[in-house]
Design a protein around this motif. Sequence first.
Motif, short mmCIF file in Angstrom:
data_model
loop_
_atom_site.label_atom_id
_atom_site.label_comp_id
_atom_site.label_asym_id
_atom_site.label_seq_id
_atom_site.Cartn_x
_atom_site.Cartn_y
_atom_site.Cartn_z
N GLU A 1 -136.24 88.83 -50.91
CA GLU A 1 -135.96 88.41 -49.55
C GLU A 1 -135.71 86.90 -49.42
OE1 GLU A 1 -139.22 89.54 -47.07
OE2 GLU A 1 -140.69 88.41 -48.21
N GLY A 2 -136.16 86.12 -50.39
CA GLY A 2 -135.91 84.68 -50.36
C GLY A 2 -134.43 84.33 -50.42
N TRP A 3 -133.65 85.22 -51.04
CA TRP A 3 -132.20 84.95 -51.12
C TRP A 3 -131.55 85.09 -49.74
CZ3 TRP A 3 -133.10 82.76 -55.15
CH2 TRP A 3 -133.55 83.35 -56.34
N ASP A 4 -132.13 85.91 -48.89
CA ASP A 4 -131.54 86.17 -47.57
C ASP A 4 -132.12 85.22 -46.53
OD1 ASP A 4 -129.74 87.59 -46.01
OD2 ASP A 4 -131.23 89.07 -45.39
N SER A 5 -132.15 83.94 -46.88
CA SER A 5 -132.82 82.95 -46.02
C SER A 5 -131.94 81.72 -45.82
CB SER A 5 -134.15 82.52 -46.65
OG SER A 5 -133.91 81.83 -47.88
N PRO B 1 -126.92 84.64 -44.86
CA PRO B 1 -126.50 83.29 -44.47
C PRO B 1 -125.46 82.67 -45.42
CG PRO B 1 -128.87 83.52 -44.23
CD PRO B 1 -128.39 84.76 -44.91
N ALA B 2 -125.63 82.88 -46.72
CA ALA B 2 -124.68 82.33 -47.69
C ALA B 2 -123.31 83.00 -47.55
CB ALA B 2 -125.22 82.48 -49.11
N ILE B 3 -123.30 84.31 -47.40
CA ILE B 3 -122.04 85.03 -47.24
C ILE B 3 -121.32 84.60 -45.96
CG2 ILE B 3 -121.09 87.31 -46.66
CD1 ILE B 3 -121.42 87.00 -49.62
N ASN B 4 -122.06 84.43 -44.88
CA ASN B 4 -121.44 83.98 -43.63
C ASN B 4 -120.80 82.60 -43.79
OD1 ASN B 4 -122.15 86.32 -42.28
ND2 ASN B 4 -124.07 85.47 -41.48
N LYS B 5 -121.46 81.72 -44.55
CA LYS B 5 -120.89 80.37 -44.78
C LYS B 5 -119.65 80.48 -45.65
CE LYS B 5 -120.78 75.93 -44.34
NZ LYS B 5 -121.90 74.98 -44.39
N ALA B 6 -119.69 81.34 -46.66
CA ALA B 6 -118.53 81.53 -47.53
C ALA B 6 -117.33 82.04 -46.74
CB ALA B 6 -118.88 82.51 -48.66
N LYS B 7 -117.57 83.00 -45.84
CA LYS B 7 -116.48 83.54 -45.01
C LYS B 7 -115.91 82.47 -44.08
CE LYS B 7 -117.98 88.38 -44.86
NZ LYS B 7 -118.53 89.48 -44.00
N TYR B 8 -116.76 81.60 -43.59
CA TYR B 8 -116.32 80.51 -42.71
C TYR B 8 -115.46 79.50 -43.47
CZ TYR B 8 -116.63 76.22 -39.96
OH TYR B 8 -116.33 75.07 -39.27
N LEU B 9 -115.88 79.18 -44.69
CA LEU B 9 -115.19 78.15 -45.48
C LEU B 9 -113.90 78.64 -46.12
CD1 LEU B 9 -118.25 76.54 -47.31
CD2 LEU B 9 -116.85 75.48 -45.53
N TYR B 10 -113.90 79.90 -46.56
CA TYR B 10 -112.76 80.42 -47.32
C TYR B 10 -112.30 81.73 -46.68
CZ TYR B 10 -114.94 77.09 -50.44
OH TYR B 10 -115.49 75.96 -50.96
N LYS B 11 -111.54 81.57 -45.59
CA LYS B 11 -111.15 82.72 -44.79
C LYS B 11 -110.16 83.65 -45.49
CE LYS B 11 -112.13 80.55 -40.33
NZ LYS B 11 -112.88 79.44 -40.87
N ASP B 12 -109.51 83.15 -46.53
CA ASP B 12 -108.54 83.98 -47.24
C ASP B 12 -109.16 84.71 -48.43
OD1 ASP B 12 -108.96 81.61 -48.57
OD2 ASP B 12 -106.87 81.34 -49.19
N ALA B 13 -110.47 84.56 -48.63
CA ALA B 13 -111.17 85.27 -49.71
C ALA B 13 -112.03 86.38 -49.12
CB ALA B 13 -112.06 84.29 -50.49
N THR B 14 -112.36 87.36 -49.94
CA THR B 14 -113.18 88.48 -49.49
C THR B 14 -114.60 88.34 -50.03
OG1 THR B 14 -111.24 89.92 -49.50
CG2 THR B 14 -113.39 91.00 -49.43
#
Length: 201
Positions: free
Chosen positions: A9-13, A88-101
Amino acid sequence: MKKLNKKYEGWDSTQHLNEFDLWNNLSSYEFRYRWGSFLENKILIKELKSKNYSLLEVGCATGTTVKWLKLNRIFKKDKYLGIDLSGPAINKAKYLYKDATFKKVDIDFLKNLKYKYDYVFSRDTLMHQENPFKFLEELLAVSQKGLILRTRTKDKGKTEFDVNKSCQMHYDNYWMPYIVINLNEIIDFLRKFKFIKTVTI
């Protein structure tokens, strides 16, 4: 999606997001120098350059590998998938790199994945598994041409697989698995797979 096992669960923080977010604040010049100094990142570029590849990144965090692929002009948006346990990390990745999945997954994602990728890339994930060899087998099962993996190893002493002993405090709140595997045990494990042609350490 299943609730994360307490040991993960620490990863999802937010703390986990902050740990990896520092890479996003570097200039392209400094990022290229620092991220490019890691051998596994150099190997990734060497393997993918001039190839029509598909790439699964396991433990993509905030998407810094996408930045690395773009700086080296080999990013293919329809050929890349980044997965991570951290919302949280995935949400930041999606925000930064909108053309990646990118996709937030649970711990059983690899086991249930039907599709194989040409290459699988994973940094610092193996040692954080409760059953690292089972995880390694799952990584191998979804890679067709190569698995590029970074993990901590040791040369002496048997591996301690008890996660109550092989663990580490993360972000002052979470005890997480941290299993440093004996390198010879990894080699012996890999010998079981006839499809593996070479292992570079």
